[in-house]
Design a protein around this motif. Structure first.
Motif: not given
Length: 204
Positions: A87-111
């Motif tokens: 599945l698309p996945a990634g690490l959480v950045d400092e100050g980031e929620t799980a939801e914010e990390a998911a939206i960011r990682e999905l965009k970065e990895e898949t577009g």
């Protein structure tokens, strides 16, 4: 992406001073009978100070006329020396929620651009070996958005990811076929596939 394009060249013990991502831990503990024992495990060094999780897994379902499809990735993983279906996945950045990390990682990895639907409780990946954990974030992908028609992943220099989709109805059979072709199947996607099969069997 073929297995021959990436391969392990050598392995050697990791010197403690060179370890960036992990550390080995020896734990002294007392069992329920009062016996003192030791346990070897690994810990991540990267969990943000204000976070209770290391990362996120992302369940992105595309609504298609032929039925819902799940967004998956092929990615070479040196510890296995195999290309892994994930599945698309990634690490959480400092100050980031799980939801914010998911939206960011999905965009970065898949577009894909998405919106959060729901988030799972904290899940522990391999609690007998390491303290790594994550939350699964379910997202909605609006395929009518122009951004989701013209995908533009933002991969890092050391990321080599191939994105593809599989119909949810066929996920179990596809995982079996992919393993037969030499791919490794990540437990998170295998668990989703098995859950679908259990739901079919018991008509849940």
């Amino acid at each position: 992406m073929s297995e021959g394009e990436a391969k392990v060249l050598s392995t050697e013990p990791l010197v403690k001073t060179e370890a960036v991502w992990t550390k080995l831990v020896k734990t002294i503990w007392r069992d329920p009978k009062g016996i003192t024992r030791t346990w070897e495990s690994a810990e991540r060094r990267t969990r943000p100070k204000c976070s209770d999780i290391d990362g996120v897994g992302i369940v992105a379902i595309l609504e298609k006329q032929t039925g819902p499809e799940i967004v998956l990735q092929k990615q070479y993983r040196p510890p296995l020396d195999k290309i892994v279906i994930e599945l698309p996945a990634g690490l959480v950045d400092e100050g980031e929620t799980a939801e914010e990390a998911a939206i960011r990682e999905l965009k970065e990895e898949t577009g894909y651009v998405a919106e959060v639907l729901e988030t799972s409780p904290v899940m522990w990946n391999d609690p007998g070996f390491c303290n790594t954990n994550l939350k699964m974030v379910h997202v909605s992908v609006d395929m009518s958005l122009p951004a989701n028609q013209d995908l533009k992943p933002e991969l890092e220099e050391n990321e080599f990811i191939e994105v593809f989709h599989i119909r949810l109805a066929n996920l179990w059979e596809e995982c079996i076929q992919l393993e037969a072709e030499g791919y490794a199947i990540d437990a998170r996607i295998a668990n989703i596939a098995e859950g679908i099969e259990i739901a079919k069997k018991y008509k849940l």
